[in-house]
Design a protein around this motif. Sequence first.
Motif, mmCIF file in Angstrom:
data_model
loop_
_atom_site.group_PDB
_atom_site.id
_atom_site.type_symbol
_atom_site.label_atom_id
_atom_site.label_comp_id
_atom_site.label_asym_id
_atom_site.label_seq_id
_atom_site.Cartn_x
_atom_site.Cartn_y
_atom_site.Cartn_z
ATOM 1 N N ARG A 109 39.210 37.357 54.463
ATOM 2 C CA ARG A 109 38.328 36.228 54.145
ATOM 3 C C ARG A 109 37.812 36.413 52.725
ATOM 4 O O ARG A 109 37.378 37.504 52.358
ATOM 5 C CB ARG A 109 37.146 36.178 55.109
ATOM 6 N N ASN A 110 37.833 35.360 51.951
ATOM 7 C CA ASN A 110 37.377 35.458 50.567
ATOM 8 C C ASN A 110 35.933 35.931 50.466
ATOM 9 O O ASN A 110 35.553 36.547 49.482
ATOM 10 C CB ASN A 110 37.566 34.125 49.842
ATOM 11 N N GLY A 111 35.127 35.696 51.485
ATOM 12 C CA GLY A 111 33.742 36.160 51.484
ATOM 13 C C GLY A 111 33.609 37.676 51.396
ATOM 14 O O GLY A 111 32.588 38.193 50.939
ATOM 15 N N TYR A 112 34.636 38.404 51.830
ATOM 16 C CA TYR A 112 34.589 39.872 51.731
ATOM 17 C C TYR A 112 34.553 40.333 50.276
ATOM 18 O O TYR A 112 34.077 41.419 49.972
ATOM 19 C CB TYR A 112 35.790 40.520 52.420
ATOM 20 N N ALA A 113 35.069 39.525 49.361
ATOM 21 C CA ALA A 113 35.133 39.895 47.946
ATOM 22 C C ALA A 113 33.752 40.153 47.362
ATOM 23 O O ALA A 113 33.610 40.959 46.437
ATOM 24 C CB ALA A 113 35.860 38.814 47.153
ATOM 25 N N THR A 114 32.728 39.511 47.893
ATOM 26 C CA THR A 114 31.360 39.706 47.408
ATOM 27 C C THR A 114 30.954 41.172 47.480
ATOM 28 O O THR A 114 30.319 41.701 46.567
ATOM 29 C CB THR A 114 30.374 38.848 48.236
ATOM 30 N N SER A 115 31.343 41.854 48.554
ATOM 31 C CA SER A 115 31.006 43.275 48.728
ATOM 32 C C SER A 115 31.749 44.170 47.739
ATOM 33 O O SER A 115 31.379 45.323 47.548
ATOM 34 C CB SER A 115 31.353 43.736 50.143
ATOM 35 N N LEU A 116 32.796 43.644 47.108
ATOM 36 C CA LEU A 116 33.625 44.437 46.193
ATOM 37 C C LEU A 116 33.383 44.091 44.728
ATOM 38 O O LEU A 116 34.038 44.629 43.839
ATOM 39 C CB LEU A 116 35.104 44.237 46.547
ATOM 40 N N SER A 117 32.422 43.229 44.466
ATOM 41 C CA SER A 117 32.113 42.809 43.108
ATOM 42 C C SER A 117 31.712 44.010 42.247
ATOM 43 O O SER A 117 30.896 44.831 42.653
ATOM 44 C CB SER A 117 30.980 41.784 43.136
ATOM 45 N N GLY A 118 32.321 44.109 41.072
ATOM 46 C CA GLY A 118 32.014 45.184 40.139
ATOM 47 C C GLY A 118 32.660 46.522 40.476
ATOM 48 O O GLY A 118 32.464 47.503 39.763
ATOM 49 N N LYS A 119 33.445 46.573 41.534
ATOM 50 C CA LYS A 119 34.083 47.816 41.978
ATOM 51 C C LYS A 119 35.497 47.937 41.410
ATOM 52 O O LYS A 119 36.127 46.942 41.055
ATOM 53 C CB LYS A 119 34.176 47.862 43.514
ATOM 54 N N HIS A 120 35.982 49.160 41.350
ATOM 55 C CA HIS A 120 37.389 49.430 41.048
ATOM 56 C C HIS A 120 38.109 49.457 42.389
ATOM 57 O O HIS A 120 37.816 50.306 43.236
ATOM 58 C CB HIS A 120 37.547 50.762 40.324
#
Length: 167
Positions: A109-120
């Motif tokens: 789900r694209n919403g999971y991307a929020t938790s990965l913001s700014g991460k490598h």
Amino acid sequence: EDLFIKADVPTKQTETPLKIAATYDYTDEEGKELFQVVRLEPKSFRQRHKNGSGGWQWNLDGVRRVLYNLPSVKICDWIYLVEGEKDADAITRLGYCGTTSPGGAQNWRNGYATSLSGKHICIIPDKDGPGMEYARQVALSVQSTAASVAVIILPGEQVKDLSDWLS
């Protein structure tokens, strides 16, 4: 006794009795349990959450879906995103931050991307069609907000996933 699924688990009368092989807890950012992914034998997966009376409801109706190991994901800079909790646990045991999304390769789900913001983000997909499509979906979803994104295709003709490669 705990290895056998109770009568409230939807099974067909003709099916082989299912045994719980493993459970994987999904929690919010503070570590509060939201739901579990349950690996069954013969191999299949089901999801469940607490029903408020101490029992389990075998669905995710109304339950917030998050990445596996979310508290660690929030504090780590480098994230290894794999396909499945078994692989996420395997890489975590090596001292890295492993995660996955619930429900397998077809359920990003694209919403999971929020938790990965700014991460490598390092994506290590299973070596099959659904795994490669999962890696593509994840990479596209996080590319605009992640610090970096890489996909590692595991070497070896007989290797199918990270756990297999580590063996």
